[in-house]
Structure formats: C-alpha cells, structure tokens
Enzyme design. Structure first.
Site, PDB file in Angstrom:
ATOM      1  N   HIS A 158      -1.215  -5.815   1.792  1.00 46.25           N
ATOM      2  CA  HIS A 158      -1.448  -4.385   1.514  1.00 46.25           C
ATOM      3  C   HIS A 158      -0.200  -3.787   0.844  1.00 46.25           C
ATOM      4  CE1 HIS A 158      -2.356  -0.181   2.239  1.00 46.25           C
ATOM      5  NE2 HIS A 158      -3.330  -0.414   3.084  1.00 46.25           N
ATOM      6  N   GLU A 263      -3.737  -3.919  -3.460  1.00 51.42           N
ATOM      7  CA  GLU A 263      -3.813  -4.911  -2.381  1.00 51.42           C
ATOM      8  C   GLU A 263      -4.558  -6.156  -2.853  1.00 51.42           C
ATOM      9  OE1 GLU A 263      -5.358  -2.850   1.156  1.00 51.42           O
ATOM     10  OE2 GLU A 263      -4.896  -0.994   0.101  1.00 51.42           O
TER      11      GLU A 263
END
Ligand code: BG6
Length: 291
Positions: A158, A263
């Site tokens: 992320h 991400e």
C-alpha cells in the site's frame, strides 16, 4: 560490497521506539519496522524522501502508522463478514521476525499463523517480505500455504508516495484498464479512460488486469516513480481529498495534498487461491528518476 553506502542491515528503532532495520545501498537508505514489516522511509540519494509518512502518524505498540508501505494481508479493505476485524487484514499490526539477512542491504522478514491470527482467519500460512536496496528498491511478498486445506487471500503493498502537490501528479499505464471507483465523493464527470489519471476529487479506484509497469509522475517535484511488478494483477489508486482526509485518523491538515497511493495488489476477483504447500509471490520494484 561493505563500504559506507552498501552494508548489512543495521538495527534501529522508529519514532515510537519500536524495533526495526535500516538498509543502505546505492539506491539510498530504507528504514523499516518489524511491526507489519512496514517500510517507513526511503531516502533516495538524488531525490530525497520518496515515501510519505504523516506527521500525525501513530507509533503506538500495535498501531498501523499512516504512510510508507503498509502490508495488506490477508484481506483488502473491510473484512467481508466481521466488523470487529481490522481493515486491510492483520499483517500490518503483527510483529514480524527476521528470517534472513544478507551481507548486503537485503532482509527477509516473516510472519506465520498464531492463535491470534487463526481467531481472525483460520488458516496456516507463512508470509515472507524481502526488501532489497540496489539502484532500485525491490520488495517481494511470498505467501505459502503451510496447512492442509486450500485458502484464498488478498494482498497489497500500500505505497504512499510523496508528490509535493497532488493537483500536479498523474498516473500513467492504466489507460484503458477496467476499474471500480469506490470513493464516496468522486469527481462529478467520470474520467476519460484513455487519459492518464489526474486528481481533482476523492479517488479510490481498484484497477484489475493491470500491466506490469505503471508510472507516477510528480511534476511539482520533477520526479517520476516507476512501479514494476510481477505477480500483481490489481492496482489501487487512492487519494482521500479534503472531506475524507478531515475525517481520517493519522492525517494532518493539508497533508492529503502531499501524497498519492499507488498500491500493487491482488484483490477482489484477482484474489489468490493457494493449494496446500503452494507459494505465491508478488514483486514490486521501484525506480525514481527526474521527469
Ligand atoms: C486504500 C483504500 O487502499 O486504503 C481506501 O482503497 C482506504 O478505501 C485507504 O481509505 C486507507 O485505509 P486505512 O485503513 O489505512 O485508513
């Protein structure tokens, strides 16, 4: 190899005193914490800090600090059935241990199932995150099914990238790739799918069937970040914008303008199915250059 710019990882503590490691290589200095195998900082020798960390990030004992590269596993977003389960899985709030350390700037951290993880997700697994600093920053997440029944999981690296000014940032390489927007206040007219992604409102999109090279351009910083992946079929592009940022924890004032998350993931219809004994690997290589 063991000069001052390329050395074995050294033990550090983060802003909350939590144990971690520092890796120095030709591509710069990376700092990570063992909690969640969380890469918190990458200082590139020419471009400076590449990863955004909020000035309001919490470094409490089991906090998932906002910024850097949190590890999302084994589910993405909210748990499908359990409201009490942590968002984005439990890996980012579990302590990893060092599994292997090279002579150079490379380390593998590992997490396997415990009573706590099995209470949330009833599977036997080994998750290993390898971080290496060469000219690039390379991160590999390898998940092995160590049990005797198949399971499905979701995963994401992320990454929060510093962009200086989100209004002057664009994402290239996802033109024409199908996506689902889940922002609560997205831009009024849908984006032109043939154009690079720009930012003018809350953006929270999952792209599926993505190419193995995506680029984030930050014009404000005269910076390009190339994301090269293997084994990642999903990508999430996220910025909370004004209203959502104001309601979020661990984010200060106007900080939403300073970052974009791109991400690298396998989620939703591209979740991974693993047979007993099988391993799945997802690799991300980050390269920074001038525009
Ligand atoms: C993104 C999601 O991956 O993470 C967003 O797509 C979410 O919906 C964001 O808001 C941040 O999540 P968290 O749990 O770290 O606040």
């Amino acid at each position: 190899m063991n000069d001052s710019s390329t050395a074995r990882p050294t033990a550090i503590t983060d802003a909350g005193g939590r144990p971690g490691l520092e890796l120095r290589g030709p591509g710069g200095c990376v700092r990570m914490t063992l909690l969640g195998a969380h890469v918190q900082s990458w200082i590139h020798p020419e471009h400076g800090e590449v990863l955004f960390m909020s000035a309001d990030a919490s470094y409490a004992e089991r906090a998932a600090s906002r910024g850097g590269i949190p590890l999302v596993f084994p589910w993405f977003g909210a748990h499908a059935e359990r409201k009490d389960a942590p968002a984005h899985g439990f890996a980012r709030i579990q302590p990893f241990e060092v599994a292997a350390q090279g002579d150079g700037p490379s380390v593998t951290l590992r997490l396997s199932d415990t009573e706590d993880t099995r209470a949330l997700w009833p599977h036997a697994f080994l998750a290993e995150l390898t971080v290496s600093v060469a000219e690039t920053l390379a991160i590999t997440l390898a998940v092995t099914n160590t049990g005797d029944a198949a399971f499905d999981f979701e995963e994401a690296l992320h990454s929060y990238f510093v962009v200086g000014d989100v209004h002057r940032a664009t994402v290239h390489g996802l033109e024409g790739v199908p996506h689902v927007e889940s922002a609560s206040a997205p831009q009024e007219s849908p984006p032109d799918p043939s154009e690079p992604i720009g930012f003018c409102a809350e953006t929270d999109r999952i792209y599926q069937g993505v190419p193995d090279r995506i680029e984030l351009r930050a014009r404000e910083l005269d910076r390009r970040i190339e994301l090269g992946t293997r084994g990642a079929r999903s990508a999430i592009v996220w910025n909370p914008w004004i209203a959502k940022a104001a309601a979020m924890s661990q984010l200060q004032g106007d900080e939403w303008q300073q970052f974009v998350c791109v991400e690298s993931a396998n989620c939703r219809e591209n979740r991974v199915s693993l047979e007993p004994g099988a391993t799945h690997s997802m690799e991300l290589t980050l390269r920074v250059s001038s525009q």
